[in-house]
Write a protein that holds these residues in place. Structure first.
Motif: not given
Length: 533
Positions: A40-56
């Motif tokens: 997703l980031k390679q396509q220029g789509f921004s977002g939060t960094s994945y956090k182990f198992l629970f995410g955000d």
């Protein structure tokens, strides 16, 4: 020797199985999410960094729970920061398009109308999200089906919402409104005015209309059913979802299952009662339940319908029989449950937000009342007249723009899919908010946050400058089947209220929109009613 060799083989087999399971687990909780994040980031789509198992999830819930503790300090139609505070914070960093993580699943937020319409049209690649089985159980039937099964149910249910059927539902809506009006008039009494939280009564009104018009059941059955559904929804929202946790017999899980059994029993009783009527040759109503059960019998109240309509109904029945469209008892129960819940909540929220906004904007309340009087006087509104209430239609469209019942739409990507120039990987979710779509200043102008029904004076296409970026009931093949029913019920209720009362916001009212599947006023709708007649 053979025993040793056998043990070695067994140990090796166990080791292979354990390694394979570990590889799958590592791929699920880390490798696949990181791979999708990179793509997703390679396509220029921004977002939060994945956090182990629970995410955000933890931060999302924490920020949301904190926001819901405090109402808005002023009345404003820009409430996104309260309803979705975590996403609101990220929007200041990434804009309206970004991704966040719910556990190991990335959810891409999109906001452009063309991309949204493309997503809603691709029903094979992009389907209903089924992440939480507890929530999914609340919206079964047509709302959760896919593919041929969805098409079969949709084809069968469509006739229940044709214009000729909606006409037959008007008396039920009228009778339900009359009960609420009498109750309000008794509360007002000789004083001529009273302060009242109208939201519970509006919810009851919608519940009663569904019971009478869609299923022909008496209000007592509907009242029991809606009380159980409300408790079940509150439980579902409060239960922490983790895979497999719903099978543990906790007090909440046991109560949830008990309520589900009671709901099933109530619906079975309603269905069996209808089946007995059909088997006995008793004339039944042409309502939703009749259509679901494949019954197109003429009701006694329809004896004045012309022969052409009867012939059309018979042809429809014969066509259904020819197509072999029939639902099982369980399928009928699921569809009944869906329409009891969705039909009540979506319509009641539309009516209550309209009352709140007309209380705030007295000029539009006066214009709406004048139109109702001009069309009906003090007489009970009729179906034909309701369809010609132009000012009322403008008001309802504007309310749906600012306070759409379905605030958020979420879908799952079942295979790698192109949306515009973006490649969305399989396993991801996409979501969009009506709030962003309906507030785009390039479409709606600098006053997009303001209540201005006049923007719909020349219809939806003119209001959206031809961009078709207004669809509060969805878009494409899965557009809400009950849209016309909801609008018809809302027009009837509002017309009868406007005939008998003027109303204004109480000083006790606090503006606090929030979502529990549908967008609702968290602390009710305190309004001062003034009797007119």
């Amino acid at each position: 020797m053979k025993t040793i060799i056998g043990s070695s083989v067994l140990i090796s087999l166990v080791c292979v199985i354990v390694v394979r399971v570990l590889i799958k687990v590592v791929n699920w909780v880390w490798l696949k999410p990181k791979k999708i994040e990179k793509l997703l980031k390679q396509q220029g789509f921004s977002g939060t960094s994945y956090k182990f198992l629970f995410g955000d999830v933890k931060e999302f819930n924490s920020v949301r729970n904190e926001a819901l503790k405090t109402p808005m300090t002023v009345f404003s139609n820009d409430y996104f920061s309260r309803v979705e505070p975590f996403r609101h914070q990220l929007a200041s960093k990434f804009g309206n398009e970004f991704f966040i993580w719910f556990g190991t699943i990335p959810t891409l937020q999109i906001s452009k109308a063309e991309m949204i319409k493309e997503a809603l049209a691709k029903t094979d690649e992009i389907q209903k999200t089924k992440v939480n089985p507890i929530i999914d159980k609340l919206v079964p039937g047509l709302a959760s089906l896919e593919g041929e099964k969805w098409a079969k149910h949709r084809k069968l249910i469509n006739p229940a919402f044709h214009m000729d059927k909606l006409k037959l539902m008007v008396p039920a809506s009228r009778d339900s409104c009359e009960e609420i009006m009498r109750r309000w008039e008794m509360v007002v009494g000789e004083r001529g005015s009273v302060e009242l939280d109208v939201y519970p009564d509006i919810m009851q009104l919608s519940a009663d209309v569904i019971s009478r018009a869609a299923f022909g059941s008496n209000y007592g059955e509907g009242q029991k059913l809606f009380a159980l559904l409300k408790e079940q929804i509150d439980l579902a929202v409060s239960i922490l979802y983790l895979p497999g946790l719903r099978f543990i017999p906790t007090p909440k899980n046991r109560r949830f299952r008990k309520i589900e059994n009671q709901i099933q029993s109530l619906l079975r009783a309603i269905i069996n009662k209808r089946k007995q009527e059909i088997d006995a040759g008793v004339a039944v109503k042409l309502d939703l339940l009749g259509v679901l059960m494949g019954s197109e019998a003429q009701s006694a109240g329809d004896s004045n319908n012309n022969n052409k309509q009867q012939q059309q109904q018979q042809q429809q029945q014969q066509q259904q029989q020819h197509d072999g469209i029939r639902l099982s008892l369980e399928e009928i129960i699921d569809e009944c449950k869906l329409f009891y819940y969705a039909g009540q909540d979506s319509t009641s929220t539309l009516i209550v937000w309209t009352l709140i906004l007309l209380s705030k904007h007295q000029d539009w309340q006066v214009r709406a009342r004048e139109e109702v009087y001009e069309r009906f006087g003090n007489n009970v509104p009729d179906f034909q007249g309701l369809n010609h209430l132009k000012t009322m239609s403008m008001i309802l469209h504007e309310v749906l723009r600012l306070y759409p019942p379905a605030f958020q739409v979420i879908r799952s990507i079942h295979k790698d899919t192109k949306l515009a120039s973006l490649l969305v990987p399989s396993g991801a979710n996409i979501t969009f908010f009506m709030h962003h779509l309906h507030r785009d200043q390039q479409v709606w102008g600098d006053d997009a946050e303001e209540f201005k029904p006049e923007r719909f004076a020349q219809g939806i296409s003119k209001a959206t400058k031809g961009n078709n970026s207004f669809f509060p009931f969805g878009w494409g093949p899965r557009i809400c089947i009950g849209e016309k029913f909801a609008i018809s019920e809302a027009k009837m209720a509002l017309s009868m209220i406007l005939q008998r009362f003027s109303f204004q916001l109480s000083p006790a009212y606090v503006h606090a929109p929030y979502t529990v599947i549908f967008l609702q006023p968290q602390h009710g709708a305190q309004i001062i009613l003034h009797k007119l007649i």
